[in-house]
Enzyme design. Structure first.
Site, PDB file in Angstrom:
ATOM      1  N   LYS A 124       0.830  -1.203   0.000  1.00  0.00           N
ATOM      2  CA  LYS A 124       0.000   0.000   0.000  1.00  0.00           C
ATOM      3  C   LYS A 124       0.866   1.255   0.000  1.00  0.00           C
ATOM      4  O   LYS A 124       0.539   2.249  -0.645  1.00  0.00           O
ATOM      5  CB  LYS A 124      -0.942  -0.023   1.202  1.00  0.00           C
ATOM      6  N   ARG A 299      -4.953  -9.553  -7.552  1.00  0.00           N
ATOM      7  CA  ARG A 299      -5.537 -10.896  -7.524  1.00  0.00           C
ATOM      8  C   ARG A 299      -7.009 -10.793  -7.899  1.00  0.00           C
ATOM      9  O   ARG A 299      -7.548  -9.703  -8.113  1.00  0.00           O
ATOM     10  CB  ARG A 299      -5.433 -11.490  -6.110  1.00  0.00           C
TER      11      ARG A 299
END
Length: 671
Positions: A124, A299
């Site tokens: 992040k 993903r």
């Protein structure tokens, strides 16, 4: 670093995951003619994904670190079974650059992005810097390498409260805390670090400005190895609890066509910054006017089915085709948005007890037929066990319709026709949520569930004639099935005879302890038909089995009800809701049991991660005593009444069983 073995045809696919997503991947892989390999832990030997795959390999003990997070063992399993490719699903190792690299080193195709892409976008903190360079709008925050408390506290002060403390790795709401005051920051950082370390093996945190009344909007993107990149519209995931998504829908009911194009263009720019290959999601937070980049998930997402239903694209198939080295089947201008889809996540948890996870064996699993726009993605069946070692999600109920209102109606029907027994689920909570007037009107933000929690978790209405009649019908059917009695008459009651009449009394109890209520029902049967007497009123009655349900005739009205009988415990579902009852056995001398409320016990198996009070301390009602880690989430046990903490019977690091006594509390004289 070994160059990844990318983009080549394969015939055997290993799915490095479990539960619903493993079953989902197996379904598409099999349709594409691939051979599938499942992996499992000692806790999952009888799991659905194991039985559905062509081959299955035991990884190790129940703990994820010994099984689903054991990279070396998964690679070995692929070699043992001749697998040429690995699909990571979501969660576990799905965003691990180390795992992707290990697959490459072993000559396996990793069905996902390259290790470099995962590294760039999976962090992040790192992805924020990358997005800033790409011109993607960001929420103000601290994403630095220094992780000491003083630096984090200084960053929070500079940003201004409220702030969001957030694990840099992973997702699913783990390692995430909203902090509204400076004095709450230290405890939030410590707790978030513990949870992040346990869930992801990485306790790095970032701090962002917390956007009050925010909306969560995300964009599905897919890229191939030929330079093609598309966005498949957006999803709205605003209905969350503890930063964990509960309801997801597509497209966003908040955006108009111009807003949709703006956020999708920003998502394509974000993914293009790393020449992304594979399926991924760009997540944004919106303050109602602008959108800000939060993170990228490299993903497949839990909520991918809603995108599939509005786009007509099988995202797992696209993932596999990209891994084959093929070009994307469609270009951006060929993708068309069709209708509206909405999804609810079914969890094994107890909403009335602060959504505490529920473990045990599933004794009943009934879901509606997948017709009329309804889809069920599940990873469990009757007889399967829900363990404390993994995420508690059991299934997803998804509905599609031409309009949002119709999709919500279909979803509610799908939820109402789903019955899971043996563990407690959040299905009634989900139904209450999707039918709430404000949800229908899209008057929501990410704090909506917390504000309306009391209403959404309220128990079902009081028992009526229909529910008591359903309970009687359930017992009669159970007895008839046990005795294999002749059921030639469609409206017979157990014990029917051609002449004379007999009577049978039932006493049903709802609730426990001092808060229970008892309900007496008298069944009369024999010549002249059957009747029930409830509160002095006599009602015509009859019942017959109809598949998994029961056709109930009560006072001239026919109703289809669902029921499950387990010994003296009953579950009935009628048009009025879901009800749990106890059949009181008059021959057992049943009485109320005294509850030792002075004992603080483990509600589930878990690990003690923090002691929050000292022996001898005076505690107010609700004061924190200790924290358990259960299913990778922290659960804080609190004082049920004001009193003195008489004894602590555990220490940090203890692994405790369900029901283990952890502390003893002595009530104040006035409490």
């Amino acid at each position: 670093m070994t160059k990844p073995a990318l983009y080549r045809r394969f015939r055997t696919l290993l799915i490095a995951n479990r539960g619903e997503i493993a079953c989902r991947v197996i379904r598409t892989a099999r349709a594409m003619g691939l051979r599938t390999v499942a992996v499992y832990s000692e806790a999952d030997g009888g799991a659905q994904h194991v039985s559905e795959a062509d081959d299955a390999v035991l990884l190790g003990a129940a703990k994820a670190a010994d099984s689903y997070l054991n990279i070396a063992r998964i690679i070995e399993a692929a070699k043992q079974t001749g697998a040429e490719a690995v699909h990571p699903g979501y969660g576990f190792l799905s965003e691990s650059a180390e795992f992707a690299q290990a697959c490459a080193d072993a000559g396996l195709v990793f069905v996902g992005p390259t290790p470099d892409m995962i590294t760039a976008m999976g962090s992040k903190s790192g992805s924020k810097a990358l997005m800033e360079k790409a011109g993607v709008p960001l929420v103000p925050g601290y994403h630095g390498a220094a992780q000491d408390d003083a630096t984090l506290a200084g960053a929070a002060d500079k940003i201004g409260f409220p702030v969001l403390v957030k694990a840099s790795a992973g997702g699913g709401g783990r390692g995430m805390r909203v902090v509204r005051k400076a004095e709450e920051l230290s405890d939030a950082i410590a707790s978030a670090k513990r949870e992040a370390k346990a869930a992801f093996g990485d306790d790095t945190l970032l701090i962002e400005k917390y956007v009050d009344n925010p909306r969560h909007i995300e964009v599905q993107i897919v890229g191939d190895s030929h330079g093609n990149l598309v966005s498949l519209f957006e999803r709205e995931c605003t209905l969350q609890r503890r930063h964990q998504k509960v309801i997801e829908e597509a497209p966003s009911p908040t955006l108009d066509a111009a807003g949709r194009e703006k956020v999708c263009e920003a998502a394509r720019r974000a993914a293009g910054a790393v020449n992304y290959v594979g399926a991924g999601t760009i997540e944004f937070v919106s303050d109602g006017k602008d959108v800000f980049f939060i993170e990228m998930n490299t993903r497949l997402q839990v909520e991918h089915p809603v995108t599939e239903l509005i786009s007509g694209v099988d995202l797992v198939e696209w993932q596999l085709r990209v891994a084959f080295g093929e070009e994307l089947p469609l270009r951006q201008d060929q993708l068309k948005l069709n209708g509206h889809a909405i999804e609810a996540r079914v969890y094994a948890e107890i909403p009335a007890k602060n959504f505490m996870p529920s473990v045990g064996r599933i004794t009943t699993w009934r879901t509606p037929a997948e017709v009329d726009g309804l889809r069920i993605d599940a990873g469990y069946r009757s007889g399967d066990s829900v363990s404390p070692y993994y995420d508690a999600m059991l299934a997803k109920v998804i509905a599609w319709a031409p309009t949002r209102a119709a999709a919500i109606d279909r979803l509610d029907r799908g939820l109402n026709e789903t019955d899971v027994r043996g563990v407690t689920t959040n299905i009634p909570f989900l139904s209450a949520l999707v039918t709430h007037p404000d949800v229908r009107a899209n008057a929501i933000d990410t704090g909506f569930i917390e504000r309306h929690l009391a209403t959404l978790t309220a128990t079902a209405e009081s028992l009526g004639d229909l529910e008591l009649a359903a309970a009687v019908a359930a017992i009669l059917r159970s007895e008839d099935e046990a005795a294999k009695a002749d059921a030639a008459s469609p409206w017979r009651a157990s014990g029917w005879m051609p002449v004379g009449r007999r009577k049978r009394s039932f006493l049903f109890r709802r609730g426990q302890g001092h808060e229970h209520t008892d309900h007496q029902v008298l069944l009369s049967y024999g010549g002249g038909g059957s009747t029930l007497t409830i509160d002095g009123r006599e009602l015509a009655f009859g019942s017959s089995a109809n598949g998994d349900g029961i056709d109930l005739l009560l006072d001239g009205v026919r109703s289809r009800i669902a029921a499950v009988v387990d010994g003296h415990e009953l579950y009935v579902r009628t048009r009025n809701g879901r009800f749990d009852l106890h059949l009181v056995d008059p021959f057992c001398g049943e009485s109320e049991e005294a509850v030792g409320e002075d004992k603080i016990v483990a509600p589930l198996p878990g690990t003690v991660v923090a002691l929050l009070a000292e022996e001898g301390a005076k505690l107010e009602k609700g004061a924190a005593i200790l924290t358990l880690e259960v299913m990778k989430m922290e659960q804080t046990l609190r004082a049920p009444f004001a009193g003195t903490l008489k004894a602590l019977k555990c220490k940090v690091g203890d692994i405790v069983a369900e029901g283990a006594e952890l502390a003893e509390l002595e009530a104040d004289a006035e409490s």
